[in-house]
Write an enzyme that holds these catalytic residues in place. Sequence first.
Site, short mmCIF file in Angstrom:
data_model
loop_
_atom_site.label_atom_id
_atom_site.label_comp_id
_atom_site.label_asym_id
_atom_site.label_seq_id
_atom_site.Cartn_x
_atom_site.Cartn_y
_atom_site.Cartn_z
CG ASP A 130 -5.77 11.11 -7.71
OD1 ASP A 130 -5.13 11.74 -6.86
OD2 ASP A 130 -6.45 11.67 -8.60
CG ASN A 162 -7.89 13.74 -11.73
OD1 ASN A 162 -7.64 14.94 -11.56
ND2 ASN A 162 -8.71 13.07 -10.91
N GLY A 176 -8.87 5.02 -7.45
CA GLY A 176 -7.63 4.26 -7.42
C GLY A 176 -6.59 4.82 -6.47
CG ASP A 231 -1.80 1.17 1.38
OD1 ASP A 231 -1.62 2.17 0.63
OD2 ASP A 231 -2.68 1.14 2.25
CB ILE A 232 1.79 3.65 -2.70
CG1 ILE A 232 3.03 4.48 -3.02
CG2 ILE A 232 0.49 4.42 -2.90
CD1 ILE A 232 3.17 4.81 -4.50
CB SER A 247 -1.13 5.08 -17.36
OG SER A 247 -1.08 6.50 -17.42
CB THR A 248 -1.41 -0.14 -15.03
OG1 THR A 248 -1.32 0.03 -13.62
CG2 THR A 248 -0.06 0.03 -15.68
N GLY A 249 -4.38 1.50 -14.28
CA GLY A 249 -5.71 1.29 -13.71
C GLY A 249 -6.77 1.72 -14.71
#
Length: 175
Positions: A34, A24, A32, A10-11, A117-119
């Site tokens: 963000d 965004n 996500g 978990d970042i 960008s992978t979400g």
Amino acid sequence: MTEWRAIEADITRLALDAIVNAANSSLLGGGGVDGAIHRAAGPDLLAECRTLGGCPAGEAKITRGYRLPAAHVIHTVGPVWHGGGKNEPETLARCYRNSLALARRHSLRTIAFPAISTGIYGYPVEAAAKVAAETVAAEIAATPDAFDEILFVCFSPAATEIFQRSVDEEQGANP
């Protein structure tokens, strides 16, 4: 020498100099990673982000970390995947380059990236991992003493494995 690798974590719980937010363009929170970063940091992060005037894709901006264990958040806006024909790889590479450049300017030596960008933006994980690892390898080669640790923080065991494989390939190519 910079240590870099992929981990599943978990970042928002990492105590580093900076974590990167896959934001965004408004920088005002979203879903996500963000949304998780904004929730964990608290309302002061949103207040500071409101002063930044947004951020175009491929660029990066920095804020304090507020309630996060990380001292700073570097916000970058990745590309939406449109099949690869709209400069997505170069825009994604700029996210990593600009985030690392901002970290260097602020003397931040430990940094964690999500799988940008992978979400919801739909970038294929394998292609994103390749761009991320190639870009970070080039930045480490260009500024070998700038960082102590760079992490790719993934959301699943499968993504972690893919990112680590890309890191291993780059480390083998650039010993």
